[in-house]
Write a protein that holds these residues in place. Structure first.
Motif, short mmCIF file in Angstrom:
data_model
loop_
_atom_site.label_atom_id
_atom_site.label_comp_id
_atom_site.label_asym_id
_atom_site.label_seq_id
_atom_site.Cartn_x
_atom_site.Cartn_y
_atom_site.Cartn_z
N ARG A 3 11.89 3.04 3.02
CA ARG A 3 10.45 3.35 3.06
C ARG A 3 9.71 2.64 1.93
NH1 ARG A 3 11.44 9.03 4.39
NH2 ARG A 3 11.08 9.55 2.21
N LEU A 41 6.77 -0.17 2.36
CA LEU A 41 5.42 0.02 1.80
C LEU A 41 5.05 -1.11 0.84
CD1 LEU A 41 5.43 3.88 1.20
CD2 LEU A 41 4.01 2.64 2.83
N VAL A 63 4.66 7.21 6.12
CA VAL A 63 4.67 5.76 5.87
C VAL A 63 3.61 5.04 6.70
CG1 VAL A 63 6.06 3.67 6.03
CG2 VAL A 63 7.10 5.79 5.25
#
Length: 200
Positions: free
Chosen positions: A11, A15, A58
């Motif tokens: 994640r 990002l 997310v």
């Protein structure tokens, strides 16, 4: 537990890549010249990316970042289109030194002391305030300046012109860009390679 660790890493990587991609799309100006609007948006983006990692949202964070940067691009386009919007949103440059004299009123508006101004001038390599023809505080917080004619350093072009005046037959050697490892030559060659690849 180990799967959870890998999920966090994936994640976080996603990002960060989203943030890099969106910043590249928004343009180099957003990174190199931070105005009031860009500063607020960049801080908000950092907060949203961190929130997406902690709260496991997310895609929502990525969409929020995209919305912020889209708004930034629209604002910058509107500033280019309408001069009055640029003055309202980004502000204008302010003259803080004129002909060696400090404008105290402008410094008060900027909440800048004379010592802080002198520190910025020293960082630019300026020894005397009297050498400054004009100095401006730019909208991104940088100090712009122009020295008086007698305080300006001699350039290579001026020196070569002086040599030619003294001796019109003097040969001025031209340095080779490749031999000296010119950094700008590397950029030019990479850009020409990219354009030739696009044409092919």
């Amino acid at each position: 537990m180990e799967d959870l660790h890998w999920t966090i890493v994936i994640r976080a990587a996603f990002l960060v890549l989203c943030g890099i991609m969106f910043l590249r799309i928004s343009g180099r100006k957003s990174i190199s010249q931070m105005t009031v609007a860009t500063t607020i948006i960049m801080i908000s983006i950092g907060s949203m990316l961190a929130q997406g990692l902690v709260e496991k949202t997310v895609w929502r964070s990525a969409a929020g970042v995209a919305s912020f940067l889209l708004f930034l691009v629209v604002v910058e386009y509107m500033e280019m289109k309408f001069a009055f919007l640029e003055k309202i949103i980004s502000g204008t440059s302010m003259v803080v030194v004129q002909n060696g004299q400090v404008d105290e009123k402008k410094l008060k508006k900027l909440r800048l002391t004379k010592d802080q101004l002198e520190m910025r001038l020293r960082q630019k390599g300026i020894e005397r305030l009297s050498d400054v023809q004009i100095a401006t505080m730019e909208i991104n917080g940088e100090l712009g300046y122009q020295l008086k004619r007698e305080a300006k350093p001699l350039t290579v072009g001026q020196f070569e012109a002086w040599i030619q005046t003294l001796n019109p037959n003097a040969a001025i050697p031209q340095p080779s860009a490749q031999a000296s490892g010119n950094l700008f030559e590397e950029v030019r060659s990479s850009e020409s390679n990219r354009s030739s690849q696009l044409l092919n």
